[in-house]
Design a protein around this motif. Structure first.
Motif, mmCIF file in Angstrom:
data_model
loop_
_atom_site.group_PDB
_atom_site.id
_atom_site.type_symbol
_atom_site.label_atom_id
_atom_site.label_comp_id
_atom_site.label_asym_id
_atom_site.label_seq_id
_atom_site.Cartn_x
_atom_site.Cartn_y
_atom_site.Cartn_z
ATOM 1 N N GLY A 1 0.793 -1.223 0.000
ATOM 2 C CA GLY A 1 0.000 0.000 0.000
ATOM 3 C C GLY A 1 0.822 1.266 0.000
ATOM 4 O O GLY A 1 2.062 1.246 0.088
ATOM 5 N N ALA A 2 0.112 2.380 -0.086
ATOM 6 C CA ALA A 2 0.749 3.695 -0.063
ATOM 7 C C ALA A 2 1.322 3.968 1.329
ATOM 8 O O ALA A 2 0.663 3.734 2.336
ATOM 9 C CB ALA A 2 -0.259 4.768 -0.442
ATOM 10 N N GLU A 3 2.534 4.494 1.359
ATOM 11 C CA GLU A 3 3.224 4.712 2.629
ATOM 12 C C GLU A 3 2.480 5.687 3.538
ATOM 13 O O GLU A 3 2.431 5.508 4.758
ATOM 14 C CB GLU A 3 4.625 5.244 2.348
ATOM 15 C CG GLU A 3 5.457 5.525 3.594
ATOM 16 C CD GLU A 3 6.795 6.141 3.246
ATOM 17 O OE1 GLU A 3 7.821 5.581 3.663
ATOM 18 O OE2 GLU A 3 6.815 7.187 2.543
ATOM 19 N N ASP A 4 1.864 6.736 2.966
ATOM 20 C CA ASP A 4 1.280 7.767 3.816
ATOM 21 C C ASP A 4 -0.063 7.377 4.417
ATOM 22 O O ASP A 4 -0.661 8.160 5.146
ATOM 23 C CB ASP A 4 1.166 9.102 3.060
ATOM 24 C CG ASP A 4 0.232 9.044 1.867
ATOM 25 O OD1 ASP A 4 -0.216 7.937 1.513
ATOM 26 O OD2 ASP A 4 -0.054 10.106 1.284
ATOM 27 N N VAL A 5 -0.531 6.176 4.132
ATOM 28 C CA VAL A 5 -1.752 5.675 4.780
ATOM 29 C C VAL A 5 -1.499 4.375 5.523
ATOM 30 O O VAL A 5 -2.029 4.149 6.609
ATOM 31 C CB VAL A 5 -2.891 5.486 3.752
ATOM 32 C CG1 VAL A 5 -4.058 4.714 4.358
ATOM 33 C CG2 VAL A 5 -3.383 6.841 3.248
ATOM 34 N N HIS A 6 -0.670 3.497 4.962
ATOM 35 C CA HIS A 6 -0.562 2.133 5.493
ATOM 36 C C HIS A 6 0.757 1.804 6.184
ATOM 37 O O HIS A 6 0.986 0.653 6.544
ATOM 38 C CB HIS A 6 -0.843 1.124 4.387
ATOM 39 C CG HIS A 6 -2.264 1.160 3.927
ATOM 40 N ND1 HIS A 6 -3.324 0.889 4.759
ATOM 41 C CD2 HIS A 6 -2.807 1.456 2.714
ATOM 42 C CE1 HIS A 6 -4.461 1.002 4.089
ATOM 43 N NE2 HIS A 6 -4.173 1.354 2.849
ATOM 44 N N ALA A 7 1.621 2.778 6.402
ATOM 45 C CA ALA A 7 2.802 2.523 7.220
ATOM 46 C C ALA A 7 2.360 2.310 8.669
ATOM 47 O O ALA A 7 1.309 2.809 9.089
ATOM 48 C CB ALA A 7 3.771 3.691 7.116
ATOM 49 N N PRO A 8 3.121 1.567 9.472
ATOM 50 C CA PRO A 8 2.703 1.258 10.839
ATOM 51 C C PRO A 8 2.391 2.474 11.701
ATOM 52 O O PRO A 8 1.575 2.398 12.610
ATOM 53 C CB PRO A 8 3.903 0.480 11.393
ATOM 54 C CG PRO A 8 4.518 -0.152 10.193
ATOM 55 C CD PRO A 8 4.345 0.843 9.089
ATOM 56 N N ALA A 9 3.020 3.615 11.419
ATOM 57 C CA ALA A 9 2.807 4.802 12.241
ATOM 58 C C ALA A 9 1.418 5.413 12.061
ATOM 59 O O ALA A 9 0.975 6.209 12.893
ATOM 60 C CB ALA A 9 3.865 5.852 11.925
ATOM 61 N N HIS A 10 0.716 5.042 11.000
ATOM 62 C CA HIS A 10 -0.579 5.652 10.710
ATOM 63 C C HIS A 10 -1.709 4.839 11.342
ATOM 64 O O HIS A 10 -2.054 3.760 10.884
ATOM 65 C CB HIS A 10 -0.775 5.786 9.200
ATOM 66 C CG HIS A 10 0.177 6.757 8.573
ATOM 67 N ND1 HIS A 10 -0.053 8.116 8.549
ATOM 68 C CD2 HIS A 10 1.388 6.579 7.988
ATOM 69 C CE1 HIS A 10 0.962 8.732 7.965
ATOM 70 N NE2 HIS A 10 1.854 7.808 7.611
ATOM 71 N N THR A 11 -2.290 5.389 12.381
ATOM 72 C CA THR A 11 -3.313 4.668 13.141
ATOM 73 C C THR A 11 -4.651 4.599 12.427
ATOM 74 O O THR A 11 -5.551 3.893 12.876
ATOM 75 C CB THR A 11 -3.504 5.322 14.512
ATOM 76 O OG1 THR A 11 -3.878 6.706 14.334
ATOM 77 C CG2 THR A 11 -2.206 5.267 15.325
ATOM 78 N N GLY A 12 -4.828 5.330 11.346
ATOM 79 C CA GLY A 12 -6.082 5.255 10.615
ATOM 80 C C GLY A 12 -6.246 3.980 9.822
ATOM 81 O O GLY A 12 -7.343 3.689 9.329
ATOM 82 N N SER A 13 -5.182 3.207 9.667
ATOM 83 C CA SER A 13 -5.236 1.947 8.916
ATOM 84 C C SER A 13 -5.496 0.779 9.856
ATOM 85 O O SER A 13 -5.059 0.781 11.012
ATOM 86 C CB SER A 13 -3.911 1.731 8.184
ATOM 87 O OG SER A 13 -3.830 0.443 7.621
#
Length: 386
Positions: free
Chosen positions: A285-297
């Motif tokens: 996935g796209a880094e700015d949504v699905h990287a571990p740091a993003h809690t919205g995923s």
């Protein structure tokens, strides 16, 4: 484009479902004054000729979830497969009616002629005789509101590499899918999902659809000669956006499916991943949504439930549609999205290489160093192992 901000999970997922293709139009000339572009999909890397057959499948034992008065659940399926060399007609990308509906829905009707999109050159031949052999089957499910044609390049790539590939359109879930008789049903689901229907209903409905397609393709009643070249013991599934959630849900519900891929989609259903056992799954996935740091995923929670071989990959600079045909075509029309740094060409090569490697490893048993660690050939791709 859909919002890429790190907002609540619900807000992000709703934006991805509703966003669709929204290309900035600044500086674009009206269709009437712009020269007609000649578009072509990327050439497959495999050496096999590709054939294509289109099937209209109807599950008479199941009511359509969006239009209960319909006579069963209707699907349109494009089957790409290794073929014998043939002089058959080139397979169309989509019909002009489908292209027109898609462009109208996304605000591009005055910028890109429908004939240009419909006339995109593919690398398949209509009804070419299947090549001798027995090949793994891979099913593809598109993003919400998007037609199956947005995954045509991936289908052709896999078919040229020795797979039978079934790209599936689900009735009333696409802004532009033509059924027999010239019917183009409206996207009824587009008005209901997020309003009075949960996204999980789409995921579960598609899982049932994909299992039905497997039934039809591995039987001789509808698939005909194609059934004889499908290895029913080697079946995989992949999808973009909500189609990626459907890929996992199909695996959970249908033990015939051995491996799956989610391309930039949330999972939406409770306890996603818990029903896969030891079967392999990959998330890209796209880094700015699905990287571990993003809690919205919801990827981190799903990752924790996966017990088999698994990979969590993110792509720097990617947008939601970077894993489909759309950016490749938009770049060639001069309509690249300035908010998405990754080019359509790079997005395609990354998608092609990692998805092909995944299925080659898990359905063909071919070792794939690409899936072991980062590589200098794909610097945008980051491996996550939380």
């Amino acid at each position: 484009m859909p919002s890429r901000s790190n907002t609540s999970r619900r807000t992000v997922l709703t934006a991805l479902l509703a966003g669709g293709l929204s290309v900035p139009l600044l500086g674009a000339a009206p269709a009437s004054s712009a020269p007609a572009a000649v578009l072509a999909l990327p050439s497959p890397s495999g050496h096999r000729p590709v054939g294509r057959r289109t099937l209209h499948l109807v599950d008479r034992h199941r009511a359509d979830p969006w239009v209960p008065t319909a006579r069963g659940r209707e699907l349109m399926v494009s089957v790409s497969y290794p073929a014998r060399p043939s002089g058959g007609a080139p397979a169309a990308y989509m019909t002009e009616s489908e292209a027109q509906r898609l462009l109208e829905a996304k605000g591009l009707a005055g910028v890109v002629p429908a004939t240009t999109v419909a006339g995109t050159r593919t690398h398949a031949r209509v009804d070419a005789p299947p090549a001798p052999g027995c090949f793994p089957l891979v099913l593809l499910s598109p993003g919400f509101s998007m037609p199956r044609t947005t995954l045509t390049a991936l289908a052709g790539e896999l078919a040229a590499g020795g797979y039978v590939v079934a790209a599936v359109d689900h009735a009333y879930e696409s802004v532009g899918t033509e059924f027999p008789g010239g019917r183009v049903p409206s996207c009824v689901a587009c008005d209901r999902v997020g309003a009075d229907v949960e996204e999980a209903a789409v995921v579960q409905g598609r899982a049932a659809d994909l299992s039905f397609v497997i039934d039809e393709l591995t039987g001789h009643r509808r698939a005909g000669a194609l059934a004889r070249v499908i290895d029913a013991q080697r079946i995989g599934v992949a999808g973009h956006s909500i189609g990626g959630a459907a890929a996992m849900a199909t695996m959970a519900a249908d033990r015939r499916v051995r491996a799956g891929v989610n391309l930039d989609g949330g999972f939406f259903v409770r306890d996603a991943g818990s029903g896969l056992g030891r079967r392999p799954f990959m998330m890209v996935g796209a880094e700015d949504v699905h990287a571990p740091a993003h809690t919205g995923s919801d990827w981190a929670a799903t990752w924790g439930r996966l017990r088999g071989w698994k990979r969590w990959l993110t792509v720097a600079g990617a947008g939601h549609f970077s894993f489909t045909d759309i950016p490749w075509l938009a770049d060639r029309l001069g309509l690249a999205d300035p908010e998405v740094p990754l080019s359509g060409e790079r997005g395609w090569y990354i998608t092609r290489d990692y998805v092909r490697a995944f299925f080659d490893l898990h359905l063909r048993g071919i070792p794939q160093p690409l899936l072991q660690s980062p590589t200098s050939a794909h610097p945008e791709v980051e491996f996550h192992r939380p």
